[in-house]
Design an enzyme around this catalytic site. Sequence first.
Site, PDB file in Angstrom:
ATOM      1  N   GLY A  16       0.832  -1.195   0.000  1.00 53.14           N
ATOM      2  CA  GLY A  16       0.000   0.000   0.000  1.00 53.14           C
ATOM      3  C   GLY A  16       0.858   1.233   0.000  1.00 53.14           C
ATOM      4  CB  SER A  66       3.307   9.836   5.399  1.00 53.89           C
ATOM      5  OG  SER A  66       2.634   8.677   5.809  1.00 53.89           O
ATOM      6  N   GLY A  67       4.049   7.833   2.687  1.00 55.45           N
ATOM      7  CA  GLY A  67       5.052   6.891   2.231  1.00 55.45           C
ATOM      8  C   GLY A  67       4.440   5.563   1.843  1.00 55.45           C
ATOM      9  CG  ASP A  95      -4.754  10.593   9.142  1.00 58.78           C
ATOM     10  OD1 ASP A  95      -5.941  10.830   8.822  1.00 58.78           O
ATOM     11  OD2 ASP A  95      -3.895  10.207   8.328  1.00 58.78           O
TER      12      ASP A  95
END
Length: 955
Positions: free
Chosen positions: A658, A662-663, A786
């Site tokens: 995935g 952010s990365g 988040d």
Amino acid sequence: MAKNYYASFFLFFTVLISIMPKSYQQSTDQYSDEHQILLGLERYWGSSPVLGRWNSTSSDYCSWGGVTCMNGMVTAISLANQNFSKSIPTSLCLLKNLNYLDLSYNNFSTSFPTILYNCSKLMYLDLSNNVFAGHLPADINSLSASLSTNHITGRIPTSIGWFPRLKSLQLDANQFDGSNPSKGISNLTNLEVLTLAENPFRPAPVPVEFGKLTRLTYLWLSGMNMTGEIPESLSSLTELTLLSMSNNKLNGTILTWIWQHKKLQYFVTALNLMELDVSSNKLTGAIPDDFGKLVNLTMLFLYKNQLHGSIPPSIGLLPNLIDIRLFDNLLSGSLLPELGKHSALGNIEVPNNNLSGELPDYLCSNRKLYDIVVFNNRFSGKLPKSLDGCYLLENLMLYNNIFTGEFPKSLWSVVTNRLSVVMIQNNNFSGTFPTHLPWNFTRLDIRNNRFSGPIPTLAGKMKVFQAANNLLSGEIPWDLTGTSQVVELDLSRNQITGSIPMTIGVLKLNTLNLSGNKISGNIPAAFGFMSVLTILDLSSNALSGEIPKEINKLRLNFLNLSMNHLSGEIPTSLQNGAYEESFFFNPGLCVSPNNSIRNLPICRVRSNIGDDTSRRLITLFSAVASIMVAGLALTKFHALHFTDYDVLSGLSEQNCVGSGRSGKVYRICAVDGADGNRILAVKKIWNGQNLAENLEKDFLAEVRILGEIRHTNIVKLLCCISSSEAKLLVYEYMENGSLDQWLHQRDRIVAPAPLDWLKRLQIAIDLARGLCYMHHDCSPAIVHRDVKSANILLDAEFRAKIADFGLARILVKAGDLKSVSAIGGTFGYMPPEYGYQRKGNEKVDVYSFGVVLLELTTGRVANGGGAEYCLAEWAWRQYQEYGLSIDLLDEDIRDPAYIEDAFTVFTLGVICTGGQPSLRPSMKDVLYALLRFEHKYRERGQQDTVSEETSLLES
Ligand SMILES: *[C@@H]1O[C@H](CO)[C@@H](O)[C@H](O)[C@H]1NC(C)=O
Ligand SMILES: *[C@@H]1O[C@H](CO)[C@@H](O)[C@H](O)[C@H]1NC(C)=O
Ligand SMILES: *[C@@H]1O[C@H](CO)[C@@H](O)[C@H](O)[C@H]1NC(C)=O
Ligand SMILES: *[C@@H]1O[C@H](CO)[C@@H](O)[C@H](O)[C@H]1NC(C)=O
């Protein structure tokens, strides 16, 4: 109040006259004829629950449902409740030996089916509970007939008297008129059951001739317009078990003949009478003491008469008495001191009399009592001790008496309680409430007593809670989820402090009265959501600030905000003569110049500072760059046996599972000591720029804090590999992927089946535990910022853990300001205050958590990828417009056993997503609310599905 005790009874008593045909001409022809006749019936009436199961290929029709044979011939047909409406076919009487026919509870609407005369052997006929209309034919056959609950009109034919073998005649609830039904009937000396009740007969005395029907056991003569006194002649009816003459115009004193049967003068205890109902007449005089001789009496209804004097104590000694109703009379004195001691008393109703003294000590000593209704008397003293443990009690109506003392706490017990209505207003009770009331409560009225302590969070079915003029204190609980059905809430004239929680907006109140307390703070804008509110009284408190303009949306019939400290301009819709008396003694309030209400000053013009709180869509950021790994540093937080090399060598594209903003995330398999391989999840974060040395230190310090968090519901950060250009965060791997996958992107491999309710609830609890720990047990509190279903990971047992905790802080420390603004939440999960200020405390997470609750209950996605659709707003709107309806819920969890719970969790989601952060509950509150289910299911014996961990709150 009155339970209909007849409905099931009269059918039961329809007696079959058992004179069986002596012999039959048997021939195979006849058998196959009967087979064909039955098949004809099936074709004619069409499919019905029973006919649908008839096996037409089998000739063994005697085994078909509803068919009884004797010597191979059909003798009985029972087809009740088949929804038949087509008339009865003539072919039915071709069944030559049919003697029993039950077609009750269908929809026949023809006139009386005279074709049945052709059924020459028919002796039992039950056509009750249809809609037969027209007249009863004068030539009615020799039937034991039940025609009750039809629409048959006209007179009862006297020819009925030609058939003295009848044992049961049930003609109740038709439209018979005429004045004297007795003419033919009194000839039927074999009758055991006679029901003529509820027919519009012309006013006439009780037929004295019924005295001849000495075999009667069941005589139901209610609602027949009977006048005069109850005749002595009925004293010959010594076999009666039920006598009902309620709802007539009978006068004179109460029947004394009951125990004066001539035959039984010296043997009165042999009386069979079990149920006596002479209620709703005009009977006068006192209740005779001799009622105590009716030892078989279970039911005594004397209500709505003009009886006076005291109730004879002998009634309290009756060994079988279950139900006693004496209300609406002129009775005085005390209530039977031994009532409840000698019999399994279930129901007592004596309101609207002049009774006094204490309630009997033994009232519930047999633990069978379900109703205590004694309002509008002069009862006093404490409630009897026997009410402790009176766990079948459903209704308790004690209002308008002078009871004192502490109200028994055990009656509020959540565990066994069935109590649903408690009306004890206008007494002098004291006592306190538990935090939660039993779920079944629908109405609680304690006005004008001396109850103290905090306001309970109410029960889920509660419609009305009235507590005016007591000594209740503390704040209004934020957790009003349990009260979402309440339409009327009156807490006026108590000692309530604090402010009005914004959660009040979830209630569907018609009436809210909080006047005469010590409530401060603002009037929440959430009032704008209370679209059905018509009466609002907040007067005599310490409310301040402006009246929210959202109140413009309401259509109030009554508004009182007087005697507060409100200020500013009154909302325009309220600047209207109808509300002239709504604002007294609020010196700061004013009205606009052209719309003035008398006695209020005109507002001075002031600039209008925009308070546009519309949500802004945060530009999504996606990290796409690949990284160069150089200058590695491995920071471990757990005893690990794999090396940085194991991790790095796994970072290939085929292991990528995935990629987020952010990365990227990789699933890699690393050798982990003697235990064999260990699956890891590696999150690669791109620095974007070289960090200054001090920032790098900060970052590592931060990662260390996160790495040291140990909580079952937070994904473990195993280690961090840091280079100047990228950071690798290594987490434990979660077998079942993310909640997002299970709810919204089910595929055959990762998420093959829908999550059931218990799993969803467990996930919510796990998530709440994790967040609660981070918010309340970490110092300083750690905010996730988040929380979303994609960040909630599920292990092999579907226990949930939150991923990416603290990532926001890590990124701040990593000095990547771009991604810091980018991780300002995910659209659909961000609270409104976050949109433009990009800051927020734990309440940011509470909002996002609320969205996850809404996802779990509705199965809908949090955002549709654009600004048009947002689940939280959708949920508010649905809730306001349609209330809690089944179509809110995900189809996969519409299990009747859990719907109510799903609604509660949905409502909790609505509360958590409230607009004002300060009024959102804390995670501790939310966890507490969710844990109630855990306790509930545990009681139901579903331990295996719900965690046994002790909750954080308990520790
Ligand atoms: C109906 O009866 C036939 C003949 O007796 C039999 O073979 C068949 O299995 C029966 N069908 C059902 C559904 O019982
Ligand atoms: C009562 O029954 C007898 C026969 O048992 C009959 O002769 C008489 O006519 C009947 N009376 C009425 C009013 O039907
Ligand atoms: C009682 O009789 C009167 C007069 O015939 C009639 O109007 C009324 O409907 C009857 N009441 C009932 C309950 O049948
Ligand atoms: C009872 O009612 C009848 C008929 O309605 C009336 O004639 C009689 O006077 C009444 N008796 C009493 C005691 O009220």
